[in-house]
Design a protein around this motif. Structure first.
Motif, PDB file in Angstrom:
ATOM      1  N   LYS A   1     -55.199 -35.125 -71.562  1.00  0.00           N
ATOM      2  CA  LYS A   1     -55.010 -36.046 -72.684  1.00  0.00           C
ATOM      3  C   LYS A   1     -56.297 -36.829 -72.955  1.00  0.00           C
ATOM      4  CE  LYS A   1     -50.043 -36.667 -71.956  1.00  0.00           C
ATOM      5  NZ  LYS A   1     -48.959 -37.640 -71.650  1.00  0.00           N
ATOM      6  N   PRO A   2     -56.617 -37.067 -74.222  1.00  0.00           N
ATOM      7  CA  PRO A   2     -57.900 -37.705 -74.562  1.00  0.00           C
ATOM      8  C   PRO A   2     -58.169 -39.011 -73.813  1.00  0.00           C
ATOM      9  CG  PRO A   2     -56.827 -36.902 -76.539  1.00  0.00           C
ATOM     10  CD  PRO A   2     -55.848 -36.704 -75.428  1.00  0.00           C
ATOM     11  N   GLN A   3     -57.136 -39.810 -73.589  1.00  0.00           N
ATOM     12  CA  GLN A   3     -57.359 -41.099 -72.933  1.00  0.00           C
ATOM     13  C   GLN A   3     -57.725 -40.954 -71.455  1.00  0.00           C
ATOM     14  OE1 GLN A   3     -54.510 -39.977 -74.267  1.00  0.00           O
ATOM     15  NE2 GLN A   3     -52.677 -40.871 -73.315  1.00  0.00           N
ATOM     16  N   PHE A   4     -57.507 -39.756 -70.882  1.00  0.00           N
ATOM     17  CA  PHE A   4     -57.836 -39.532 -69.471  1.00  0.00           C
ATOM     18  C   PHE A   4     -59.016 -38.584 -69.280  1.00  0.00           C
ATOM     19  CE2 PHE A   4     -53.067 -40.111 -69.383  1.00  0.00           C
ATOM     20  CZ  PHE A   4     -53.128 -41.446 -68.987  1.00  0.00           C
ATOM     21  N   ALA A   5     -59.511 -38.018 -70.368  1.00  0.00           N
ATOM     22  CA  ALA A   5     -60.548 -36.983 -70.255  1.00  0.00           C
ATOM     23  C   ALA A   5     -61.853 -37.532 -69.687  1.00  0.00           C
ATOM     24  CB  ALA A   5     -60.790 -36.338 -71.622  1.00  0.00           C
ATOM     25  N   GLN A   6     -62.298 -38.684 -70.179  1.00  0.00           N
ATOM     26  CA  GLN A   6     -63.607 -39.181 -69.778  1.00  0.00           C
ATOM     27  C   GLN A   6     -63.676 -39.509 -68.292  1.00  0.00           C
ATOM     28  OE1 GLN A   6     -66.402 -39.172 -71.762  1.00  0.00           O
ATOM     29  NE2 GLN A   6     -67.352 -39.499 -69.761  1.00  0.00           N
ATOM     30  N   MET A   7     -62.619 -40.071 -67.731  1.00  0.00           N
ATOM     31  CA  MET A   7     -62.685 -40.416 -66.308  1.00  0.00           C
ATOM     32  C   MET A   7     -62.742 -39.148 -65.443  1.00  0.00           C
ATOM     33  SD  MET A   7     -58.851 -41.874 -65.581  1.00  0.00           S
ATOM     34  CE  MET A   7     -57.393 -40.817 -65.456  1.00  0.00           C
ATOM     35  N   ASN A   8     -62.142 -38.060 -65.916  1.00  0.00           N
ATOM     36  CA  ASN A   8     -62.242 -36.800 -65.189  1.00  0.00           C
ATOM     37  C   ASN A   8     -63.636 -36.200 -65.318  1.00  0.00           C
ATOM     38  OD1 ASN A   8     -59.448 -35.768 -64.059  1.00  0.00           O
ATOM     39  ND2 ASN A   8     -59.011 -36.837 -65.968  1.00  0.00           N
ATOM     40  N   ILE A   9     -64.224 -36.317 -66.485  1.00  0.00           N
ATOM     41  CA  ILE A   9     -65.592 -35.835 -66.674  1.00  0.00           C
ATOM     42  C   ILE A   9     -66.567 -36.647 -65.819  1.00  0.00           C
ATOM     43  CG2 ILE A   9     -67.486 -35.723 -68.351  1.00  0.00           C
ATOM     44  CD1 ILE A   9     -65.384 -34.834 -70.418  1.00  0.00           C
ATOM     45  N   ASP A  10     -66.342 -37.960 -65.728  1.00  0.00           N
ATOM     46  CA  ASP A  10     -67.186 -38.801 -64.868  1.00  0.00           C
ATOM     47  C   ASP A  10     -67.112 -38.350 -63.417  1.00  0.00           C
ATOM     48  OD1 ASP A  10     -67.891 -40.313 -67.072  1.00  0.00           O
ATOM     49  OD2 ASP A  10     -66.501 -41.952 -66.632  1.00  0.00           O
ATOM     50  N   ALA A  11     -65.911 -37.975 -62.984  1.00  0.00           N
ATOM     51  CA  ALA A  11     -65.739 -37.504 -61.606  1.00  0.00           C
ATOM     52  C   ALA A  11     -66.512 -36.217 -61.362  1.00  0.00           C
ATOM     53  CB  ALA A  11     -64.255 -37.298 -61.310  1.00  0.00           C
ATOM     54  N   ILE A  12     -66.430 -35.284 -62.309  1.00  0.00           N
ATOM     55  CA  ILE A  12     -67.158 -34.018 -62.182  1.00  0.00           C
ATOM     56  C   ILE A  12     -68.655 -34.257 -62.123  1.00  0.00           C
ATOM     57  CG2 ILE A  12     -67.738 -31.885 -63.411  1.00  0.00           C
ATOM     58  CD1 ILE A  12     -64.836 -31.916 -64.467  1.00  0.00           C
ATOM     59  N   GLU A  13     -69.142 -35.139 -62.978  1.00  0.00           N
ATOM     60  CA  GLU A  13     -70.579 -35.413 -63.015  1.00  0.00           C
ATOM     61  C   GLU A  13     -71.057 -36.078 -61.725  1.00  0.00           C
ATOM     62  OE1 GLU A  13     -71.044 -37.677 -66.573  1.00  0.00           O
ATOM     63  OE2 GLU A  13     -71.276 -35.889 -67.844  1.00  0.00           O
ATOM     64  N   MET A  14     -70.268 -37.022 -61.204  1.00  0.00           N
ATOM     65  CA  MET A  14     -70.669 -37.712 -59.979  1.00  0.00           C
ATOM     66  C   MET A  14     -70.756 -36.745 -58.807  1.00  0.00           C
ATOM     67  SD  MET A  14     -69.045 -41.048 -58.083  1.00  0.00           S
ATOM     68  CE  MET A  14     -69.833 -42.137 -59.250  1.00  0.00           C
ATOM     69  N   VAL A  15     -69.751 -35.890 -58.667  1.00  0.00           N
ATOM     70  CA  VAL A  15     -69.773 -34.914 -57.577  1.00  0.00           C
ATOM     71  C   VAL A  15     -70.920 -33.925 -57.767  1.00  0.00           C
ATOM     72  CG1 VAL A  15     -68.498 -33.048 -56.471  1.00  0.00           C
ATOM     73  CG2 VAL A  15     -67.325 -35.147 -57.088  1.00  0.00           C
ATOM     74  N   GLY A  16     -71.119 -33.484 -58.990  1.00  0.00           N
ATOM     75  CA  GLY A  16     -72.192 -32.533 -59.245  1.00  0.00           C
ATOM     76  C   GLY A  16     -73.563 -33.082 -58.908  1.00  0.00           C
ATOM     77  N   GLU A  17     -73.780 -34.357 -59.187  1.00  0.00           N
ATOM     78  CA  GLU A  17     -75.082 -34.970 -58.945  1.00  0.00           C
ATOM     79  C   GLU A  17     -75.308 -35.315 -57.476  1.00  0.00           C
ATOM     80  OE1 GLU A  17     -75.030 -38.354 -61.471  1.00  0.00           O
ATOM     81  OE2 GLU A  17     -75.287 -37.186 -63.327  1.00  0.00           O
TER      82      GLU A  17
END
Length: 227
Positions: free
Chosen positions: A202-218
Motif C-alpha cells: 500500500k502506498p502509505q507503507f511503501a516508502q518505509m519498506n524501500i528505506d529498509a531495503i536501502e539501509m540493508v543494501g548500503e
C-alpha cells in the motif's frame, strides 16, 4: 531454476515477502509459482511460503519446493530456520533474522530459548555435513563435481536494522529480502526489489519498506554475520 523457502511465524510478513519475490520475478519476464502452508499462522504458528522461479527460461510446473532442493531459505525467526533445514540443497544458503519469537512450549522448558544456541546448532550441522562429505569422498569424482557444495548461514541483526528505522518491525520482510539481494543470493537488483515493493505494498507503507531495503543494501556487512 531458483527454489526459495520463506519461513517464520504468523504476523511477520512471510506471505507478503513471497508476493514481492514473485512480482520481482514476473517483472523480469520469468515464470514463477508460489504456495503457502500456513497452519495456525494467526495464532503465531509456523508459516512457510514456497517460491519457485524459472530465471533461465524454465517452465515452473509445480509450486512446492521439495526436501533437499531449496537454493535459499529466508527465515524470519532462527528456530524456524532450523525447522526447515531439511529443505536446503547442497550449496544452498540460509538467511535468518537473529531475533527469536519464543514458542509457548519453550516457556515450560528449563533451558532458555536463545538465538545463539539455535544459530550455533545450524553452523554445527553445516560443519558436520562438510566433514562427512570430505571423509567419504576425498579424491572421488563426486568431490570433484561438487567442490562448492557446502551450505552457508547468513545471520542478520534484524533488530539493529529496525531500531535504526524507528523500531519499526513491520519492515522485517523487506530487511531480509534486501539482505538476500545484497548478499547476491538472488539474481535481481535492489532496484528490482523496490519496484516490486511499489507494486505490492500500500502506498502509505511503501516508502518505509524501500528505506529498509536501502539501509540493508548500503550496510549489509555491518548487519550480517556470515559463516
Amino acid at each position: 531454476m531458483i527454489n526459495i523457502l520463506l519461513t517464520g511465524v504468523g504476523g511477520q510478513g512471510t506471505v507478503l515477502a513471497a508476493k514481492v519475490l514473485a512480482m520481482t520475478a514476473a517483472a523480469k519476464g520469468w515464470q514463477v509459482r508460489t504456495a503457502e502452508t500456513i497452519g495456525m499462522a494467526q495464532r503465531g504458528g509456523s508459516v512457510v511460503s514456497h517460491v519457485r522461479i524459472g530465471n533461465l527460461g524454465e517452465r515452473v510446473h509445480a509450486p512446492l519446493v521439495t526436501h533437499g532442493t531449496a537454493n535459499l531459505i529466508i527465515a524470519f525467526e532462527p528456530g524456524e530456520a532450523a525447522r526447515c533445514l531439511d529443505y536446503l540443497a547442497p550449496g544452498g544458503v540460509v538467511i535468518t533474522a537473529t531475533t527469536t519469537v519464543e514458542p509457548v512450549a519453550a516457556s515450560l522448558a528449563s533451558k532458555p530459548y536463545t538465538s545463539q544456541d539455535i544459530l550455533e546448532n545450524i553452523r554445527l550441522t553445516f560443519y558436520n555435513d562438510v566433514a562427512s562429505r570430505i571423509a567419504t569422498s576425498v579424491g572421488s569424482r563426486e568431490a570433484q563435481r561438487r567442490p562448492n557444495a557446502h551450505r552457508r548461514l547468513i545471520a542478520i541483526d534484524d533488530m539493529a536494522v529496525t531500531d535504526a528505522l524507528g523500531k519499526n518491525r513491520k519492515v522485517l520482510n523487506s530487511v531480509l529480502l534486501g539482505a538476500a539481494v545484497a548478499k547476491y543470493c538472488l539474481p535481481v537488483t535492489l532496484d528490482d526489489l523496490k519496484g516490486a515493493i511499489l507494486a505490492c505494498v500500500k502506498p502509505q507503507f511503501a516508502q518505509m519498506n524501500i528505506d529498509a531495503i536501502e539501509m540493508v543494501g548500503e550496510r549489509i556487512d555491518y548487519y550480517a554475520d556470515e559463516a
